[in-house]
Design a protein around this motif. Structure first.
Motif, mmCIF file in Angstrom:
data_model
loop_
_atom_site.group_PDB
_atom_site.id
_atom_site.type_symbol
_atom_site.label_atom_id
_atom_site.label_comp_id
_atom_site.label_asym_id
_atom_site.label_seq_id
_atom_site.Cartn_x
_atom_site.Cartn_y
_atom_site.Cartn_z
ATOM 1 N N ARG B 159 13.203 -8.532 -5.156
ATOM 2 C CA ARG B 159 12.421 -9.228 -4.122
ATOM 3 C C ARG B 159 10.945 -9.234 -4.541
ATOM 4 N NH1 ARG B 159 15.202 -8.451 1.753
ATOM 5 N NH2 ARG B 159 17.371 -8.528 1.067
ATOM 6 N N THR B 160 10.147 -10.068 -3.901
ATOM 7 C CA THR B 160 8.789 -10.274 -4.443
ATOM 8 C C THR B 160 7.643 -9.895 -3.507
ATOM 9 O OG1 THR B 160 8.679 -12.541 -3.648
ATOM 10 C CG2 THR B 160 9.592 -12.212 -5.867
ATOM 11 N N LYS B 161 7.933 -9.734 -2.217
ATOM 12 C CA LYS B 161 6.803 -9.570 -1.282
ATOM 13 C C LYS B 161 6.907 -8.267 -0.493
ATOM 14 C CE LYS B 161 7.842 -13.325 0.974
ATOM 15 N NZ LYS B 161 7.897 -14.508 1.835
ATOM 16 N N VAL B 162 5.748 -7.759 -0.132
ATOM 17 C CA VAL B 162 5.692 -6.643 0.815
ATOM 18 C C VAL B 162 4.801 -7.084 1.981
ATOM 19 C CG1 VAL B 162 4.736 -4.336 1.172
ATOM 20 C CG2 VAL B 162 6.189 -4.778 -0.804
ATOM 21 N N ALA B 174 -2.948 -1.732 -2.013
ATOM 22 C CA ALA B 174 -3.229 -1.335 -3.401
ATOM 23 C C ALA B 174 -1.994 -0.704 -4.039
ATOM 24 C CB ALA B 174 -4.408 -0.367 -3.441
ATOM 25 N N SER B 175 -1.216 0.044 -3.256
ATOM 26 C CA SER B 175 -0.025 0.690 -3.804
ATOM 27 C C SER B 175 1.095 -0.318 -4.041
ATOM 28 C CB SER B 175 0.479 1.773 -2.836
ATOM 29 O OG SER B 175 -0.509 2.764 -2.651
ATOM 30 N N ALA B 176 1.255 -1.240 -3.113
ATOM 31 C CA ALA B 176 2.338 -2.227 -3.246
ATOM 32 C C ALA B 176 2.100 -3.139 -4.451
ATOM 33 C CB ALA B 176 2.463 -3.039 -1.960
ATOM 34 N N ILE B 177 0.831 -3.484 -4.687
ATOM 35 C CA ILE B 177 0.478 -4.318 -5.841
ATOM 36 C C ILE B 177 0.840 -3.600 -7.145
ATOM 37 C CG2 ILE B 177 -1.553 -5.045 -7.195
ATOM 38 C CD1 ILE B 177 -1.098 -7.093 -5.193
ATOM 39 N N LEU B 178 0.543 -2.316 -7.180
ATOM 40 C CA LEU B 178 0.812 -1.524 -8.382
ATOM 41 C C LEU B 178 2.313 -1.462 -8.658
ATOM 42 C CD1 LEU B 178 -0.438 0.261 -10.573
ATOM 43 C CD2 LEU B 178 -0.454 2.159 -8.940
ATOM 44 N N ALA B 179 3.103 -1.577 -7.603
ATOM 45 C CA ALA B 179 4.552 -1.587 -7.784
ATOM 46 C C ALA B 179 5.061 -2.989 -8.105
ATOM 47 C CB ALA B 179 5.239 -1.040 -6.532
ATOM 48 N N GLY B 180 4.136 -3.935 -8.242
ATOM 49 C CA GLY B 180 4.520 -5.265 -8.697
ATOM 50 C C GLY B 180 4.793 -6.278 -7.593
ATOM 51 N N TYR B 181 4.402 -5.965 -6.374
ATOM 52 C CA TYR B 181 4.674 -6.882 -5.262
ATOM 53 C C TYR B 181 3.470 -7.738 -4.889
ATOM 54 C CZ TYR B 181 9.191 -4.744 -4.523
ATOM 55 O OH TYR B 181 10.491 -4.331 -4.681
ATOM 56 N N LYS B 182 3.764 -8.892 -4.306
ATOM 57 C CA LYS B 182 2.729 -9.700 -3.664
ATOM 58 C C LYS B 182 2.620 -9.240 -2.212
ATOM 59 C CE LYS B 182 4.355 -13.908 -4.635
ATOM 60 N NZ LYS B 182 5.328 -14.182 -5.696
ATOM 61 N N ILE B 183 1.411 -9.380 -1.663
ATOM 62 C CA ILE B 183 1.195 -8.909 -0.298
ATOM 63 C C ILE B 183 1.174 -10.092 0.659
ATOM 64 C CG2 ILE B 183 -0.345 -7.580 1.202
ATOM 65 C CD1 ILE B 183 0.654 -6.066 -1.330
ATOM 66 N N ALA B 208 10.573 -7.295 0.370
ATOM 67 C CA ALA B 208 11.169 -6.017 -0.022
ATOM 68 C C ALA B 208 10.987 -4.977 1.072
ATOM 69 C CB ALA B 208 10.543 -5.535 -1.318
ATOM 70 N N ALA B 209 9.793 -4.956 1.684
ATOM 71 C CA ALA B 209 9.503 -3.902 2.655
ATOM 72 C C ALA B 209 8.434 -4.363 3.627
ATOM 73 C CB ALA B 209 9.019 -2.634 1.945
#
Ligand SMILES: Cc1ncc(COP(=O)(O)O)c(C=O)c1O
Lengths: 447, 481
Positions: B159-162, B174-183, B208-209
């Motif tokens: 999945r691509t977004k948080v 900042a943490s979600a971006i580091l895990a490779g997600y778009k916000i 994703a979350a």
């Protein structure tokens, strides 16, 4: 209990609030998700009970205070000057938080500025941040920083970097970078391997010296390869070694990181430690973590404050240079006091004693029939020897003699079965070293 | 008083720390090392031990901690830090244990980690906890990687977004971006809570979350949490709790019962380990069983009454810390929880909530309170009414320093204009809450009658307003050689 409100005061306060009971304040918390009664936890315990119980737990651990420690591999039994706990436990320091209000936090801010200054002094760089979580996260943050600076996404990592650091790096880059790991060549970085792996997408070459096996790397050669491809060179170092060794920046390293535990901080089963991060001024806007700057107040007097905060998560959110918020300030403070009390001459003396004691230990061990040096490279305070038997059994024998032996490398690298990594700090005495050597010699002879 | 820097105190020729005489052969350094790698100048100060003691004692006196006064820094839970915590953490059996000693030599500390995990499982209503993350933000990042692995495992697609509410703390994006997600940002509604319609609009099978803070950064409980949980779970989205505000819930409600799949909490906040002038802390990461395989490795397990480190966890996201986390902080949290026990913890959330509401009520006629209804452990007031006089939230914070308080969190959450976020915690006496409210009210009056007094604060400290613009324009980040 630690609260200060009496039942009468609580009633008065509820009256002021305008509710008849505490329950009325919970109107937005659905009843069906509230805990009924008490949690299934033990009842309160007095200090007396806790002390008794937790001392029993603590005493079940064999530790470097009552045992002689030759174990290193990223955490070291260096001596801790008495003034460090005395000063760092002052509750103005321990019970403060991030110094957001500069005017009322000048002391704390100044200690951080002094930490930055000392890390710059040690590493020969122009900029150091206020701290990162530990050495491994500092390595990972260095990779991310290099990726931002170069706009590239591949990282070439020497297999001589601490395996846990490589593990954390891998975790941090799971979805944002690519790692190429180059297995070591006889205890040092395989420079030919690095040369073959590096390409136009390489953000950084990462090295460690002294490396995981204790060997000193040929930093200038490794750094040159990185620069030939316009990649950055990142070097992880032991700050104690910098009392004696030229810092990587003198060989051209772009970023120097490391673990500050050895600077006056207890082993504490792996944490809290402190990562440090130093680099060139030109990259300052790309670095992670907090920074303290020296400035003036409205009347021109000297003052300190947090600065360049627009890099940070609380301002920049999803475009921040890092997600770090809480850092390791108190451990950075301890390290600052350590470097102050050691001073120019003291740190050099510590480093020299480590070097000489490690070499004495090495020579004595290599004189034992059946024990062989593992790698033909110079080293600082750690080295690897090959034993004619399993390090695990040797370590058991050593423990009977009151010694925590070295690290069994077989569990990290099958090619290094029966190899032991031994660390010798300034704390070790000749007696202790001789006891280590005698015990190992006796064990080998009887086996 | 301006204290010189440690480098300014330095005088050439002062001896360094005394070591015992070298008792092994004194081989010259040049014979042991290639002279090319030996350094010459070392830029460190030369000061006597006594000078160092005075220097850092003075610097401590120019620092403000909770032991000196009220520290209402919202979202940070600046409660009293019991001294027994430190005493226990300093026991040699915890303080001087090498992380690579065999588990056989470390049973006591492994048991403590295991037992702390058990306590936190009960407090949070979760199935498994990792104590490896070194702070909240690192736990957030680890959690997002775990969510990623989970989705990958479930559907072959990460999945691509948080989804993150606009009121969230900066570490979340900042943490979600580091895990490779778009916000994707979820709007808050007029009540300060997640706008359910906006959430419904954004939730899909590419999310994703949802990273939720509850109570949120306004100190308000997400009333519709059960519904939110249903909405996101219907699309297979994982529900994450930023548990920085657990102090509001401890003993009163469990995140696991609200539908959260994965939770972090900050042991330095709720469990009082102190904050150390910015750290170290510890970020506990708790999960429901479906996420357990992905927790950071190694984990601590119990087998036949022995404690072991389990490194054989093939689905784990890997390591996040060099060793096992901030153990010294875990010892303190364990001590704190054991000291309070079930009844003590229950009183924590109750009094934290009473104290915050008391402040809210006492300030409501003097400050604009954007969401003025019962809050939990903190309340957010706004200084926007004083803007016409040129007074900002920031100025009120500075003026509070003159009244011998530390300041609340300023300009956060972002959804409140000129925010002052006040968290009193349960340990603060009523007298200091009253003194603080009196000061806030006096400052509100000053902001109308004598705005310059507030705009130019502080007036009573060793320094006046620090020039942060000059700090950036003329960067001076170290004492150069
Ligand atoms: C709401 C919230 N979330 C997350 C964090 C981050 O936690 P830490 O500072 O431990 O990384 C904080 C704390 O500063 C916070 O207040």
């Amino acid at each position: 209990m630690f609260h200060s409100i009496t039942p009468d005061e609580e009633q008065d306060m509820l009256k002021t609030i305008g509710v008849s009971s505490f329950e009325d304040l919970l109107v937005e918390v659905p009843r069906n998700i509230r805990v009924k009664g008490l949690l299934d936890l033990p009842p309160p315990q007095s200090e007396l009970e806790l002390r008794r119980r937790l001392k029993i737990l603590a005493n079940q651990n064999i530790n470097a205070d009552n045992t002689v420690c030759f174990l290193g591999a990223g955490a070291y039994d260096h001596s801790i000057p008495a003034i460090i706990p005395a000063l760092a436990s002052r509750s103005e320091f321990t019970t403060a938080y991030t110094p957001y209000q500069a005017e009322r936090s000048q002391g704390l801010l100044q200690t951080i500025y002094e930490f930055q200054s000392m890390i710059c002094g040690l590493t020969g760089h122009e900029v150091a941040n206020a701290s990162l979580y530990d050495g491994a996260s500092a390595l990972a943050e260095a990779a991310l920083t290099a990726m931002r600076i170069t706009k590239r996404e591949q990282i070439v990592v020497s297999g001589t970097i601490h395996p846990h650091y490589r593990g954390v790096l891998k975790t941090y880059l799971t979805s944002v970078g690519k790692i190429i790991e180059i297995p070591h060549a006889n205890g040092v970085t395989n420079l030919k391997g690095v040369k073959d792996a590096i390409n136009g997408n390489t953000a950084a070459v990462m090295l460690q010296s002294p490396n995981f096996y204790g060997c000193l790397e040929e930093l200038s050669a490794g750094i040159q390869i990185a620069h030939d491809h316009k990649s950055l060179a990142v070097v992880s170092i032991d700050p104690i070694a910098l009392g004696l060794l030229k810092p990587p920046s003198e060989f051209g390293a772009n970023i120097t990181i490391g673990e500050g535990q050895g600077l006056g901080n207890p082993l504490s089963y792996g944490g809290p430690y402190v990562g440090f991060f130093a680099t060139r001024k030109e990259y300052v806007r790309q670095i992670p973590g907090r920074l303290v700057g020296r400035t003036i107040d409205t009347q021109g007097r000297r003052g300190f404050c947090l600065t360049l905060q627009t890099r940070e998560q609380h301002i920049r959110r999803d475009r921040a240079t890092s997600n770090i918020c809480t850092n390791q300030a108190l451990i950075a403070l301890r390290s600052t006091i350590y470097l102050a009390v050691m001073g120019k001459h003291g740190l050099r003396a510590v480093a020299e004693q480590c070097l000489k004691k490690a070499h004495y230990t090495y020579q004595q061990l290599c004189n034992i029939p059946g024990v062989a040096p593992a790698f033909p490279h110079s080293f600082f305070k750690e080295f690897v020897v090959k034993l004619p038997c399993s390090p695990a059994t040797v370590n058991q024998e050593l423990l009977h003699a009151g010694i925590i032996g070295g690290l069994d490398l077989g569990s990290y690298d099958p090619a290094l079965t029966n190899h032991m990594l031994i660390s010798v700090t300034e704390k070790r005495t000749r007696d202790e070293i001789d006891r280590l050597v005698d015990t190992i010699a006796r064990h080998i002879k009887s086996a | 008083m301006i204290e010189p820097t440690i480098f300014e105190l330095s005088r050439e020729g002062r001896p360094g720390y005394l070591l015992p005489p070298l008792d092994v052969p004194d081989t010259p350094v040049e014979e042991l090392l290639d002279p090319k790698v030996i350094r010459t100048p070392l830029h460190l100060p030369e000061v006597s031990e006594f000078q160092i003691v005075r220097h850092f004692t003075r610097l401590s006196q120019a620092t403000f901690g909770i032991d000196q006064g009220f520290y209402p820094l919202g979202s940070c839970t600046m409660k009293y830090n019991p001294k027994i915590n430190d005493e226990i953490a300093n026991l040699p059996g915890f303080a001087h244990l090498h992380p690579l000693q065999s588990p056989g030599q470390s049973q006591g500390v492994l048991q403590l980690i295991y037992d702390l995990e058990e306590l936190l499982k009960e407090i949070a209503g979760l199935d498994r906890i990792s104590l490896q993350p070194t702070a909240g933000a690192q736990a957030e990042f680890a959690a997002m990687l775990m969510v990623r692995s989970y989705h990958q495992q479930q559907s072959g697609n990460t999945r691509t977004k948080v989804l993150i509410p606009d009121s969230a703390h900066g570490t979340n994006p900042a943490s979600a971006i580091l895990a490779g997600y778009k916000i994707e940002v979820v709007k808050s509604g007029p009540d300060g809570l997640v706008d359910i319609n906006d959430l419904k609009r954004l939730v899909d099978t590419d999310c994703a979350a949802l990273m939720l803070t509850n109570p949120n950064t306004l100190g308000l409980f997400e009333r519709e949490i059960v519904k939110i949980s249903e909405i996101v779970h219907a699309a297979g989205v994982q529900l994450y709790l930023d548990g920085a505000n657990l102090n509001a819930l401890v003993g009163m409600a469990k995140p696991g019962d609200m539908g959260f799949d994965v939770v972090h909490f900050n042991l330095h906040k709720t469990f009082s380990t102190p904050h150390g002038g910015g750290g170290p802390g510890a970020g506990a990461l708790g999960v429901k069983s479906h996420l357990e395989p992905y927790l950071p490795a190694p984990t601590v397990e119990r087998q036949d009454n022995r404690y072991i480190l389990d490194t054989d966890r093939p689905q784990s996201i890997g390591r996040v810390a060099t060793f096992y986390g901030n153990i010294g902080i875990l010892v303190r949290a364990f001590t704190y929880i054991s000291r309070l026990g079930h009844t003590g913890l229950r009183a924590v959330s109750r009094l934290a909530i009473v104290n915050a509401n008391y402040i809210r009520k006492r300030l409501e006629n003097h400050y604009h309170i954007p969401y003025n209804r019962p809050c939990l452990h903190e309340c957010v007031v706004s200084a926007k009414d004083f803007k016409s006089n040129g007074v900002h939230a920031w100025d009120i914070a500075k003026r509070l320093l003159d009244y011998e308080f530390y300041a609340p969190t300023v300009n956060f959450p972002l959804i409140v204009e000129e925010a002052l976020m006040i968290e009193p915690t349960e340990t603060e006496p009523k007298a200091s809450l009253d003194a603080f409210c009196d000061a806030m009210i006096a400052i509100a009056n000053e902001a109308s009658s004598a705005p310059d007094l507030v705009k130019n604060a502080p007036h009573t400290l060793a320094v006046s307003r620090i020039d942060e613009v000059t700090a950036i324009r003329q960067l001076d980040l170290r004492e150069a050689p």
